[in-house]
Design a protein around this motif. Structure first.
Motif, PDB file in Angstrom:
ATOM      1  N   GLY A   1       3.984  -3.007  -9.783  1.00 20.85           N
ATOM      2  CA  GLY A   1       3.057  -4.112  -9.972  1.00 20.85           C
ATOM      3  C   GLY A   1       2.572  -4.699  -8.656  1.00 20.85           C
ATOM      4  N   LEU A   2       2.882  -4.031  -7.551  1.00 23.97           N
ATOM      5  CA  LEU A   2       2.483  -4.529  -6.230  1.00 23.97           C
ATOM      6  C   LEU A   2       0.969  -4.457  -6.084  1.00 23.97           C
ATOM      7  CD1 LEU A   2       3.193  -5.454  -3.330  1.00 23.97           C
ATOM      8  CD2 LEU A   2       3.388  -3.023  -2.739  1.00 23.97           C
ATOM      9  N   GLY A   3       0.414  -5.535  -5.644  1.00 26.94           N
ATOM     10  CA  GLY A   3      -1.026  -5.584  -5.389  1.00 26.94           C
ATOM     11  C   GLY A   3      -1.416  -6.969  -4.934  1.00 26.94           C
ATOM     12  N   GLY A   4      -2.714  -7.150  -4.697  1.00 30.98           N
ATOM     13  CA  GLY A   4      -3.257  -8.457  -4.367  1.00 30.98           C
ATOM     14  C   GLY A   4      -2.555  -9.156  -3.221  1.00 30.98           C
ATOM     15  N   LYS A   5      -2.202 -10.412  -3.482  1.00 32.41           N
ATOM     16  CA  LYS A   5      -1.605 -11.262  -2.453  1.00 32.41           C
ATOM     17  C   LYS A   5      -0.282 -10.702  -1.945  1.00 32.41           C
ATOM     18  CE  LYS A   5      -0.050 -15.944  -1.572  1.00 32.41           C
ATOM     19  NZ  LYS A   5       0.229 -17.266  -2.140  1.00 32.41           N
ATOM     20  N   ASN A   6       0.550 -10.168  -2.842  1.00 29.71           N
ATOM     21  CA  ASN A   6       1.844  -9.623  -2.413  1.00 29.71           C
ATOM     22  C   ASN A   6       1.682  -8.429  -1.480  1.00 29.71           C
ATOM     23  OD1 ASN A   6       3.368 -11.548  -3.707  1.00 29.71           O
ATOM     24  ND2 ASN A   6       3.763 -10.294  -5.515  1.00 29.71           N
ATOM     25  N   LEU A   7       0.645  -7.650  -1.685  1.00 29.24           N
ATOM     26  CA  LEU A   7       0.383  -6.518  -0.796  1.00 29.24           C
ATOM     27  C   LEU A   7       0.002  -7.021   0.595  1.00 29.24           C
ATOM     28  CD1 LEU A   7       0.133  -3.520  -0.256  1.00 29.24           C
ATOM     29  CD2 LEU A   7      -2.137  -3.578  -1.315  1.00 29.24           C
ATOM     30  N   ALA A   8      -0.784  -8.070   0.656  1.00 29.75           N
ATOM     31  CA  ALA A   8      -1.153  -8.652   1.951  1.00 29.75           C
ATOM     32  C   ALA A   8       0.074  -9.221   2.658  1.00 29.75           C
ATOM     33  CB  ALA A   8      -2.206  -9.744   1.747  1.00 29.75           C
ATOM     34  N   VAL A   9       0.941  -9.888   1.905  1.00 30.64           N
ATOM     35  CA  VAL A   9       2.172 -10.442   2.478  1.00 30.64           C
ATOM     36  C   VAL A   9       3.061  -9.310   2.977  1.00 30.64           C
ATOM     37  CG1 VAL A   9       4.301 -11.703   1.936  1.00 30.64           C
ATOM     38  CG2 VAL A   9       2.100 -12.561   1.123  1.00 30.64           C
ATOM     39  N   LEU A  10       3.195  -8.251   2.190  1.00 31.86           N
ATOM     40  CA  LEU A  10       4.006  -7.102   2.579  1.00 31.86           C
ATOM     41  C   LEU A  10       3.493  -6.494   3.885  1.00 31.86           C
ATOM     42  CD1 LEU A  10       6.284  -5.074   1.998  1.00 31.86           C
ATOM     43  CD2 LEU A  10       4.638  -3.795   0.597  1.00 31.86           C
ATOM     44  N   ALA A  11       2.188  -6.387   4.028  1.00 36.04           N
ATOM     45  CA  ALA A  11       1.616  -5.825   5.254  1.00 36.04           C
ATOM     46  C   ALA A  11       1.958  -6.694   6.463  1.00 36.04           C
ATOM     47  CB  ALA A  11       0.102  -5.682   5.108  1.00 36.04           C
TER      48      ALA A  11
ATOM     49  N   ARG B   1       2.058   4.095   4.347  1.00 34.46           N
ATOM     50  CA  ARG B   1       1.655   3.840   2.956  1.00 34.46           C
ATOM     51  C   ARG B   1       1.096   2.433   2.786  1.00 34.46           C
ATOM     52  NH1 ARG B   1       6.166   6.901  -0.825  1.00 34.46           N
ATOM     53  NH2 ARG B   1       5.850   8.930   0.120  1.00 34.46           N
ATOM     54  N   ILE B   2       1.762   1.465   3.397  1.00 31.57           N
ATOM     55  CA  ILE B   2       1.289   0.081   3.287  1.00 31.57           C
ATOM     56  C   ILE B   2      -0.115  -0.035   3.879  1.00 31.57           C
ATOM     57  CG2 ILE B   2       1.651  -2.280   4.129  1.00 31.57           C
ATOM     58  CD1 ILE B   2       4.727  -1.627   3.931  1.00 31.57           C
ATOM     59  N   LEU B   3      -0.358   0.593   5.010  1.00 31.45           N
ATOM     60  CA  LEU B   3      -1.689   0.560   5.621  1.00 31.45           C
ATOM     61  C   LEU B   3      -2.719   1.231   4.710  1.00 31.45           C
ATOM     62  CD1 LEU B   3      -0.746   1.386   9.327  1.00 31.45           C
ATOM     63  CD2 LEU B   3      -1.496  -0.827   8.408  1.00 31.45           C
ATOM     64  N   ARG B   4      -2.341   2.343   4.110  1.00 26.15           N
ATOM     65  CA  ARG B   4      -3.254   3.051   3.201  1.00 26.15           C
ATOM     66  C   ARG B   4      -3.533   2.194   1.959  1.00 26.15           C
ATOM     67  NH1 ARG B   4      -0.624   7.612   2.919  1.00 26.15           N
ATOM     68  NH2 ARG B   4       0.446   7.182   0.973  1.00 26.15           N
TER      69      ARG B   4
ATOM     70  N   MET C   1      -3.826  -2.328  -7.788  1.00 27.46           N
ATOM     71  CA  MET C   1      -2.375  -2.216  -7.958  1.00 27.46           C
ATOM     72  C   MET C   1      -1.926  -0.874  -7.388  1.00 27.46           C
ATOM     73  SD  MET C   1      -1.113  -4.825  -9.317  1.00 27.46           S
ATOM     74  CE  MET C   1      -1.138  -6.080 -10.533  1.00 27.46           C
ATOM     75  N   VAL C   2      -0.870  -0.916  -6.610  1.00 26.85           N
ATOM     76  CA  VAL C   2      -0.319   0.303  -6.022  1.00 26.85           C
ATOM     77  C   VAL C   2       0.340   1.112  -7.136  1.00 26.85           C
ATOM     78  CG1 VAL C   2       1.363   1.207  -4.376  1.00 26.85           C
ATOM     79  CG2 VAL C   2       0.099  -0.876  -3.835  1.00 26.85           C
ATOM     80  N   PRO C   3       0.075   2.425  -7.182  1.00 28.55           N
ATOM     81  CA  PRO C   3       0.710   3.258  -8.211  1.00 28.55           C
ATOM     82  C   PRO C   3       2.241   3.196  -8.111  1.00 28.55           C
ATOM     83  CG  PRO C   3      -1.078   4.459  -7.144  1.00 28.55           C
ATOM     84  CD  PRO C   3      -0.875   3.184  -6.363  1.00 28.55           C
ATOM     85  N   ASP C   4       2.892   3.058  -9.253  1.00 25.37           N
ATOM     86  CA  ASP C   4       4.352   2.919  -9.293  1.00 25.37           C
ATOM     87  C   ASP C   4       5.070   4.100  -8.639  1.00 25.37           C
ATOM     88  OD1 ASP C   4       3.935   0.540 -10.573  1.00 25.37           O
ATOM     89  OD2 ASP C   4       4.627   1.218 -12.542  1.00 25.37           O
ATOM     90  N   LYS C   5       4.518   5.304  -8.784  1.00 22.56           N
ATOM     91  CA  LYS C   5       5.148   6.484  -8.187  1.00 22.56           C
ATOM     92  C   LYS C   5       5.184   6.371  -6.660  1.00 22.56           C
ATOM     93  CE  LYS C   5       4.922  11.506  -8.138  1.00 22.56           C
ATOM     94  NZ  LYS C   5       4.216  12.701  -8.588  1.00 22.56           N
ATOM     95  N   GLU C   6       4.133   5.831  -6.077  1.00 22.39           N
ATOM     96  CA  GLU C   6       4.100   5.663  -4.622  1.00 22.39           C
ATOM     97  C   GLU C   6       5.098   4.604  -4.167  1.00 22.39           C
ATOM     98  OE1 GLU C   6       0.359   5.415  -2.615  1.00 22.39           O
ATOM     99  OE2 GLU C   6      -0.625   6.674  -4.113  1.00 22.39           O
ATOM    100  N   ILE C   7       5.243   3.570  -4.970  1.00 22.40           N
ATOM    101  CA  ILE C   7       6.211   2.520  -4.648  1.00 22.40           C
ATOM    102  C   ILE C   7       7.621   3.094  -4.653  1.00 22.40           C
ATOM    103  CG2 ILE C   7       7.267   0.383  -5.499  1.00 22.40           C
ATOM    104  CD1 ILE C   7       4.411  -0.447  -6.359  1.00 22.40           C
ATOM    105  N   ALA C   8       7.925   3.901  -5.655  1.00 21.31           N
ATOM    106  CA  ALA C   8       9.259   4.506  -5.742  1.00 21.31           C
ATOM    107  C   ALA C   8       9.543   5.358  -4.508  1.00 21.31           C
ATOM    108  CB  ALA C   8       9.369   5.339  -7.016  1.00 21.31           C
TER     109      ALA C   8
END
Length: 146
Positions: free
Chosen positions: A31-41, A98-101, A112-119
């Protein structure tokens, strides 16, 4: 006094790195995406900065510390610790790429980042955590003269 200050800084930086690694693990979930993805970066960028600071302070400890560089150069436990740190650095490349991509692909807040990539990225983070535990084991051994 310099040795004490360098040791304190080194320990603070290493524990901060562990905290940042934990924060990355918490944020990198399905479910990673949006604001959380920016924070993660941003967190991942801090992670890289902390790693660089650890290298600089660690090198200063070797050169300016009380034990002298000879203690470190001829200590196999020190080199095991360095190999574990290098492993963390190498393992961190894949999640960072991956985070940059993902950030580049996130053209809107609905991405939303695909769950398989997150795993896959989480597997690298777990391996980094294991290598960090090894560093702590080697550091404790080194402090006791091994």
């Amino acid at each position: 006094m310099a040795d004490l200050i360098l040791a304190i800084l080194h320990h603070i930086l290493v524990f901060a790195l562990a905290g940042i690694l934990g924060a990355e693990m918490v944020l990198m979930k399905p479910g990673l995406g949006g604001k959380n993805l920016a924070v993660l970066a941003r967190i991942d960028a801090v992670y890289g900065g902390l790693a660089a600071a650890i290298i600089v302070i660690g090198a200063c400890r070797v050169v300016y510390g009380l034990k002298g560089w000879e203690f470190y150069v001829y200590n196999s436990t020190f080199w095991a610790k360095m190999i574990a740190f290098a492993a963390i650095g190498l393992l961190s490349i894949a999640p960072t790429m991956r985070i940059l991509r993902w950030r580049k692909a996130a053209t809107d807040t609905a991405y939303m980042v695909p769950d398989k990539e997150i795993a896959g990225a989480r597997a690298f983070l777990r391996a980094e955590m294991l290598a960090l535990v090894l560093i702590l084991v080697f550091a404790a051994a080194m402090a006791r003269g091994y």
